[in-house]
Design a protein around this motif. Structure first.
Motif, PDB file in Angstrom:
ATOM      1  N   GLU A  84       0.791  -1.149   0.059  1.00 59.14           N
ATOM      2  CA  GLU A  84      -0.041  -0.017   0.051  1.00 59.14           C
ATOM      3  C   GLU A  84       0.926   1.197   0.031  1.00 59.14           C
ATOM      4  O   GLU A  84       0.571   2.419  -0.749  1.00 59.14           O
ATOM      5  CB  GLU A  84      -0.813   0.055   1.256  1.00 59.14           C
ATOM      6  CG  GLU A  84      -2.235  -0.918   1.077  1.00 59.14           C
ATOM      7  CD  GLU A  84      -2.998  -1.031   2.164  1.00 59.14           C
ATOM      8  OE1 GLU A  84      -2.219  -0.602   3.598  1.00 59.14           O
ATOM      9  OE2 GLU A  84      -4.236  -1.575   2.287  1.00 59.14           O
ATOM     10  N   LYS A  85       2.093   1.155   0.534  1.00 56.73           N
ATOM     11  CA  LYS A  85       2.835   2.365   0.735  1.00 56.73           C
ATOM     12  C   LYS A  85       3.635   2.693  -0.412  1.00 56.73           C
ATOM     13  O   LYS A  85       3.783   3.504  -1.090  1.00 56.73           O
ATOM     14  CB  LYS A  85       4.031   2.230   1.637  1.00 56.73           C
ATOM     15  CG  LYS A  85       3.454   2.258   3.292  1.00 56.73           C
ATOM     16  CD  LYS A  85       4.621   2.070   4.358  1.00 56.73           C
ATOM     17  CE  LYS A  85       3.988   2.206   5.719  1.00 56.73           C
ATOM     18  NZ  LYS A  85       4.971   1.940   6.673  1.00 56.73           N
ATOM     19  N   LYS A  86       3.794   1.512  -1.340  1.00 53.36           N
ATOM     20  CA  LYS A  86       4.582   1.533  -2.388  1.00 53.36           C
ATOM     21  C   LYS A  86       3.569   1.979  -3.354  1.00 53.36           C
ATOM     22  O   LYS A  86       3.787   2.778  -4.418  1.00 53.36           O
ATOM     23  CB  LYS A  86       5.284   0.240  -2.948  1.00 53.36           C
ATOM     24  CG  LYS A  86       6.206  -0.245  -2.117  1.00 53.36           C
ATOM     25  CD  LYS A  86       7.456   0.713  -2.314  1.00 53.36           C
ATOM     26  CE  LYS A  86       8.822   0.500  -1.420  1.00 53.36           C
ATOM     27  NZ  LYS A  86       9.807   1.420  -1.550  1.00 53.36           N
ATOM     28  N   ALA A  88       1.075   3.976  -2.748  1.00 60.92           N
ATOM     29  CA  ALA A  88       0.701   5.314  -2.746  1.00 60.92           C
ATOM     30  C   ALA A  88       2.171   6.179  -3.264  1.00 60.92           C
ATOM     31  O   ALA A  88       1.739   7.320  -3.719  1.00 60.92           O
ATOM     32  CB  ALA A  88       0.602   5.865  -1.332  1.00 60.92           C
ATOM     33  N   ASP A  89       3.160   5.921  -3.171  1.00 57.44           N
ATOM     34  CA  ASP A  89       4.369   6.352  -3.528  1.00 57.44           C
ATOM     35  C   ASP A  89       4.219   6.390  -5.187  1.00 57.44           C
ATOM     36  O   ASP A  89       4.724   7.648  -5.895  1.00 57.44           O
ATOM     37  CB  ASP A  89       5.782   5.711  -3.235  1.00 57.44           C
ATOM     38  CG  ASP A  89       6.013   5.880  -1.856  1.00 57.44           C
ATOM     39  OD1 ASP A  89       5.568   6.710  -1.211  1.00 57.44           O
ATOM     40  OD2 ASP A  89       6.833   4.907  -1.276  1.00 57.44           O
ATOM     41  N   LEU A  90       3.969   5.455  -5.650  1.00 58.74           N
ATOM     42  CA  LEU A  90       3.733   5.449  -7.268  1.00 58.74           C
ATOM     43  C   LEU A  90       2.790   6.332  -7.885  1.00 58.74           C
ATOM     44  O   LEU A  90       2.698   6.984  -8.851  1.00 58.74           O
ATOM     45  CB  LEU A  90       3.591   3.830  -7.627  1.00 58.74           C
ATOM     46  CG  LEU A  90       4.572   2.788  -7.727  1.00 58.74           C
ATOM     47  CD1 LEU A  90       4.395   1.499  -8.239  1.00 58.74           C
ATOM     48  CD2 LEU A  90       5.860   3.401  -8.531  1.00 58.74           C
ATOM     49  N   LYS A  91       1.650   6.350  -6.871  1.00 55.72           N
ATOM     50  CA  LYS A  91       0.521   7.199  -7.502  1.00 55.72           C
ATOM     51  C   LYS A  91       1.153   8.755  -7.364  1.00 55.72           C
ATOM     52  O   LYS A  91       0.697   9.674  -8.109  1.00 55.72           O
ATOM     53  CB  LYS A  91      -0.634   7.207  -6.580  1.00 55.72           C
ATOM     54  CG  LYS A  91      -1.397   5.793  -7.010  1.00 55.72           C
ATOM     55  CD  LYS A  91      -2.420   5.778  -5.970  1.00 55.72           C
ATOM     56  CE  LYS A  91      -3.592   4.361  -6.346  1.00 55.72           C
ATOM     57  NZ  LYS A  91      -4.639   4.404  -5.496  1.00 55.72           N
ATOM     58  N   GLU A  92       1.803   9.046  -6.411  1.00 58.04           N
ATOM     59  CA  GLU A  92       2.472  10.423  -6.023  1.00 58.04           C
ATOM     60  C   GLU A  92       3.492  10.627  -6.978  1.00 58.04           C
ATOM     61  O   GLU A  92       3.222  11.829  -8.050  1.00 58.04           O
ATOM     62  CB  GLU A  92       3.127  10.220  -4.810  1.00 58.04           C
ATOM     63  CG  GLU A  92       3.424  12.008  -4.293  1.00 58.04           C
ATOM     64  CD  GLU A  92       4.296  11.965  -3.138  1.00 58.04           C
ATOM     65  OE1 GLU A  92       5.100  12.480  -2.886  1.00 58.04           O
ATOM     66  OE2 GLU A  92       3.652  11.335  -2.018  1.00 58.04           O
ATOM     67  N   GLN A  93       4.530   9.739  -7.553  1.00 62.91           N
ATOM     68  CA  GLN A  93       5.304   9.855  -8.654  1.00 62.91           C
ATOM     69  C   GLN A  93       4.672  10.355  -9.873  1.00 62.91           C
ATOM     70  O   GLN A  93       4.913  11.019 -11.016  1.00 62.91           O
ATOM     71  CB  GLN A  93       6.323   8.870  -8.723  1.00 62.91           C
ATOM     72  CG  GLN A  93       7.046   8.813  -7.517  1.00 62.91           C
ATOM     73  CD  GLN A  93       8.068   7.514  -7.652  1.00 62.91           C
ATOM     74  OE1 GLN A  93       8.131   6.848  -8.589  1.00 62.91           O
ATOM     75  NE2 GLN A  93       8.813   7.273  -6.762  1.00 62.91           N
ATOM     76  N   ASN A  94       3.379   9.484 -10.314  1.00 63.95           N
ATOM     77  CA  ASN A  94       2.627   9.492 -11.442  1.00 63.95           C
ATOM     78  C   ASN A  94       2.051  10.955 -11.490  1.00 63.95           C
ATOM     79  O   ASN A  94       1.830  11.533 -12.609  1.00 63.95           O
ATOM     80  CB  ASN A  94       1.625   8.341 -11.703  1.00 63.95           C
ATOM     81  CG  ASN A  94       1.105   8.375 -12.730  1.00 63.95           C
ATOM     82  OD1 ASN A  94       1.798   8.599 -13.698  1.00 63.95           O
ATOM     83  ND2 ASN A  94      -0.299   7.959 -12.950  1.00 63.95           N
ATOM     84  N   LYS A  96       3.134  13.723 -10.257  1.00 63.80           N
ATOM     85  CA  LYS A  96       3.975  14.766 -10.468  1.00 63.80           C
ATOM     86  C   LYS A  96       4.518  14.603 -11.933  1.00 63.80           C
ATOM     87  O   LYS A  96       4.492  15.988 -12.622  1.00 63.80           O
ATOM     88  CB  LYS A  96       5.201  14.404  -9.782  1.00 63.80           C
ATOM     89  CG  LYS A  96       5.219  14.632  -8.322  1.00 63.80           C
ATOM     90  CD  LYS A  96       6.432  14.426  -7.454  1.00 63.80           C
ATOM     91  CE  LYS A  96       6.278  14.577  -6.004  1.00 63.80           C
ATOM     92  NZ  LYS A  96       7.440  14.212  -5.091  1.00 63.80           N
TER      93      LYS A  96
END
Length: 100
Positions: A84-86, A88-94, A96
């Motif tokens: 779930e953390k990973k 969330a990180d990927l969604k944030e990078q996407n 951006k």
């Protein structure tokens, strides 16, 4: 104690008890009916002992199984949290990348 070790122990115990009982009876200077009764009693004692050992082995196996399930449950939760953390990180990078 591992399950295979328990099985080997039970076989060794049964074999040793049977050999000891047979040798003891064969060399005892008793009449035939007394000898037969000793064999019968020895068999009953062996049977009772084996049932107890098997019951204990079953309890040990059930406890090990329950412990394994519990550990797997905790590990599964850890993996889900990590993923779930990973995600969330990927969604944030996407997000951006799409802003640029």
């Amino acid at each position: 104690m591992a399950t295979s070790d328990t099985g080997k122990t039970l076989i060794a115990l049964a074999s040793g008890a049977a050999i000891g009982a047979v040798l003891g009876i064969l060399f005892a200077p008793d009449k035939g009916d007394k000898t037969r009764q000793k064999i019968k009693d020895g068999y009953k004692d062996l049977e009772k002992g084996m049932k107890t050992k098997l019951a204990n082995a079953k309890v040990d196996l059930e406890e090990t199984y329950e412990e394994l399930l519990s550990n797997m449950s905790y590990k599964t939760e850890d993996v889900i949290t990590f993923l779930e953390k990973k995600l969330a990180d990927l969604k944030e990078q996407n997000a951006k990348l799409h802003k640029n």
